[in-house]
Design an enzyme around this catalytic site. Structure first.
Site, PDB file in Angstrom:
ATOM      1  N   ASN A  11       0.716  -1.285   0.059  1.00 45.55           N
ATOM      2  CA  ASN A  11      -0.030  -0.007  -0.105  1.00 45.55           C
ATOM      3  C   ASN A  11       0.982   1.214  -0.127  1.00 45.55           C
ATOM      4  O   ASN A  11       1.498   1.631   1.039  1.00 45.55           O
ATOM      5  CB  ASN A  11      -1.028   0.051   1.235  1.00 45.55           C
ATOM      6  CG  ASN A  11      -2.087   1.081   1.127  1.00 45.55           C
ATOM      7  OD1 ASN A  11      -1.790   1.977   0.481  1.00 45.55           O
ATOM      8  ND2 ASN A  11      -3.022   0.925   2.072  1.00 45.55           N
ATOM      9  N   ARG A  93      -2.073  -1.764  -4.223  1.00 44.40           N
ATOM     10  CA  ARG A  93      -3.238  -0.516  -4.248  1.00 44.40           C
ATOM     11  C   ARG A  93      -2.779   0.379  -5.369  1.00 44.40           C
ATOM     12  O   ARG A  93      -1.747   1.024  -5.224  1.00 44.40           O
ATOM     13  CB  ARG A  93      -3.364   0.012  -2.928  1.00 44.40           C
ATOM     14  CG  ARG A  93      -4.112   1.332  -2.832  1.00 44.40           C
ATOM     15  CD  ARG A  93      -4.104   2.017  -1.555  1.00 44.40           C
ATOM     16  NE  ARG A  93      -4.704   3.493  -1.814  1.00 44.40           N
ATOM     17  CZ  ARG A  93      -4.107   4.737  -1.485  1.00 44.40           C
ATOM     18  NH1 ARG A  93      -2.701   4.656  -1.455  1.00 44.40           N
ATOM     19  NH2 ARG A  93      -4.630   5.821  -1.618  1.00 44.40           N
ATOM     20  N   HIS A 181     -10.399   6.483  -2.484  1.00 41.93           N
ATOM     21  CA  HIS A 181     -10.424   5.741  -1.425  1.00 41.93           C
ATOM     22  C   HIS A 181     -11.394   4.520  -1.309  1.00 41.93           C
ATOM     23  O   HIS A 181     -11.914   3.885  -0.163  1.00 41.93           O
ATOM     24  CB  HIS A 181     -10.644   6.605  -0.170  1.00 41.93           C
ATOM     25  CG  HIS A 181      -9.881   7.659   0.082  1.00 41.93           C
ATOM     26  ND1 HIS A 181     -10.096   9.159   0.286  1.00 41.93           N
ATOM     27  CD2 HIS A 181      -8.534   7.571   0.595  1.00 41.93           C
ATOM     28  CE1 HIS A 181      -8.903   9.720   0.327  1.00 41.93           C
ATOM     29  NE2 HIS A 181      -8.264   8.886   0.562  1.00 41.93           N
ATOM     30  N   ARG A 241      -3.253  18.859   0.221  1.00 38.44           N
ATOM     31  CA  ARG A 241      -4.145  19.436  -1.030  1.00 38.44           C
ATOM     32  C   ARG A 241      -5.398  20.142  -0.953  1.00 38.44           C
ATOM     33  O   ARG A 241      -5.872  20.279   0.401  1.00 38.44           O
ATOM     34  CB  ARG A 241      -4.566  18.059  -1.694  1.00 38.44           C
ATOM     35  CG  ARG A 241      -3.734  16.902  -2.152  1.00 38.44           C
ATOM     36  CD  ARG A 241      -4.159  15.658  -2.746  1.00 38.44           C
ATOM     37  NE  ARG A 241      -3.758  14.789  -1.548  1.00 38.44           N
ATOM     38  CZ  ARG A 241      -4.264  13.532  -1.662  1.00 38.44           C
ATOM     39  NH1 ARG A 241      -5.341  13.284  -2.398  1.00 38.44           N
ATOM     40  NH2 ARG A 241      -3.752  12.884  -0.503  1.00 38.44           N
ATOM     41  N   GLU A 379      -7.220  -1.413   4.727  1.00 45.57           N
ATOM     42  CA  GLU A 379      -7.255  -1.384   3.146  1.00 45.57           C
ATOM     43  C   GLU A 379      -6.328  -2.648   2.775  1.00 45.57           C
ATOM     44  O   GLU A 379      -6.715  -3.402   1.829  1.00 45.57           O
ATOM     45  CB  GLU A 379      -6.412  -0.095   2.695  1.00 45.57           C
ATOM     46  CG  GLU A 379      -7.452   1.067   2.513  1.00 45.57           C
ATOM     47  CD  GLU A 379      -6.856   2.354   2.331  1.00 45.57           C
ATOM     48  OE1 GLU A 379      -7.171   3.172   1.698  1.00 45.57           O
ATOM     49  OE2 GLU A 379      -5.367   2.289   2.798  1.00 45.57           O
TER      50      GLU A 379
END
Length: 394
Positions: A11, A93, A181, A241, A379
């Site tokens: 990941n 991922r 996500h 961001r 995840e």
């Protein structure tokens, strides 16, 4: 003890790679986890067992400081500890799957090249996700590698939620809202169904709040709206961001400030968000501990934008029954959760102060019209499950 059927899950983040090794003989079970930290000049690899005990800790130095070498160390560690041939595949991922890729699939040279072509849609993330693919291929070219997409969970988004208000010819070229996500939202949706089956089919907003942040409007376990769009730059205020911004600002920066496209991109991805507003840090923990007014202003903006977006998601859903917090901030910053809840009081959200401070699974007060939960995401486990499905199909 027989060797496990192991899958290594990678990941990739902006400066580090989290990984987990899972036995997929049945429901995936975590064997060990680790971090390949490339933030420092000398990359460091740390591996821990499922209980958190350190199994392996190594740092590369000087001219040999190349994270690619540490992938070889990871693979060698796995075979030394669990036996030759125990590693079946590596799962990755991949942030952007574009219009063509949604479900997990085996990476070939052709697929990898097509994913690299999507880099303009996720310039901060896509190269970081694909770099380990190339590194592992160079070390073990015969090892199966599987891509799992962050956009996949939102692949069923339909108009009008999937559209931008621009001429249709651009949508035909793939310029639409994809959302991200997805691996986190998929895991949390599954956990919600286990924890509170009565809520799983209802109108839910999942708030994945971290250095990257987005919301997912969930109905009957499916994504029907989300805050990120074509790229992971859209939506909520994030660590560095900007989130949603007046497009006129971008035109102004280029036309009147003389900034190049590259300079604007760097500003929006790396110098904005919590860091840009506070002038101090992208880390919510640092900002909450600071007495500087700008630190509080950054937190206030983060909270307001998140609350506004939750209300927008509730509009798509036609109401709100459940709000779930996840991600680094969502799981650990009780002050942020409480403040978002206060903004949403008009919707019937009531957060119990004691439950929130302790980050209990359920943090809504008794008189809350909305169920409010904190569900840690995973995840890596989601990716391991997808890899197991692909390998069994093969």
């Amino acid at each position: 003890m027989p060797a496990p059927e192991a899958v290594l899950v990678l990941n990739s983040g902006s400066s580090s790679i989290k990984f987990g090794l899972f036995d997929i003989a049945a429901e995936p079970v975590l064997l060990c986890k680790g971090l390949l930290d490339e933030h420092e000049d000398n990359p460091r690899l740390v591996v821990r067992d499922a209980a958190g005990n350190t199994l392996f800790d190594k740092q590369r130095a000087g001219a040999d400081a190349d994270g690619g070498h540490l992938f070889a160390e990871v693979l060698a560690f796995i075979e030394d500890r669990f036996g030759q041939g125990s590693l079946r595949a590596v799962g990755h991922r991949i942030v952007h799957g574009g219009p063509n890729y949604s479900g997990p699939l085996v990476l070939t040279d052709d697929v990898t090249a097509k994913l690299e072509a999507l880099t303009p849609l996720a310039p901060l993330h896509q190269p970081r996700c694909l770099a380990p693919v190339h590194a592992v291929s160079a070390i073990r070219p015969a090892l199966i590698q599987i891509a799992c997409f962050d956009t996949g969970f939102h692949h069923g988004l339909k108009p009008p939620a999937s559209r931008f208000a621009i001429p249709g010819r651009f949508e035909a070229r793939g310029i639409r809202r994809y959302g991200f996500h997805g691996l986190s939202f998929e895991y949390v949706a599954g956990r919600l169904a286990e924890i509170a089956p009565e809520l799983a089919a209802k109108r839910t907003v999942i708030a994945h709040l971290g250095n990257g942040a987005s919301l997912c409007a969930l109905h009957d376990g499916r994504s029907v709206d989300t805050t990120m769009g074509l790229t992971p730059l859209d939506g909520l205020v994030m660590g560095t961001r900007c989130g949603t911004i007046d497009p006129g600002v971008l035109l102004y920066l280029q036309q009147h400030e003389g900034m190049s496209v590259e300079e604007v991109q760097h500003l929006l991805y790396h110098q904005s968000g919590l860091l840009g507003v506070s002038g101090l840090s992208a880390d919510v923990r640092t900002l909450l501990a600071s007495r500087r007014p700008a630190a509080r202003e950054a937190i206030d903006l983060f909270v307001l934008r998140a609350a506004q977006a939750i209300a927008a998601m509730a509009t798509t859903l036609g109401g709100l029954d459940c709000l779930v917090f996840t991600g680094g901030i969502g799981e650990h910053a009780s002050e942020v959760r409480g403040a978002i809840g206060e903004h949403l009081g008009w919707l019937g959200v009531r957060v119990d102060a004691a439950a929130n401070a302790e980050a209990r699974e359920r943090i809504n007060a008794g008189d809350s019209a909305i169920d409010v939960l904190v569900i840690p995401t995973n995840e890596e486990l989601t990716i391991a499950r997808h890899c197991a499905t692909v390998l069994r199909a093969k």
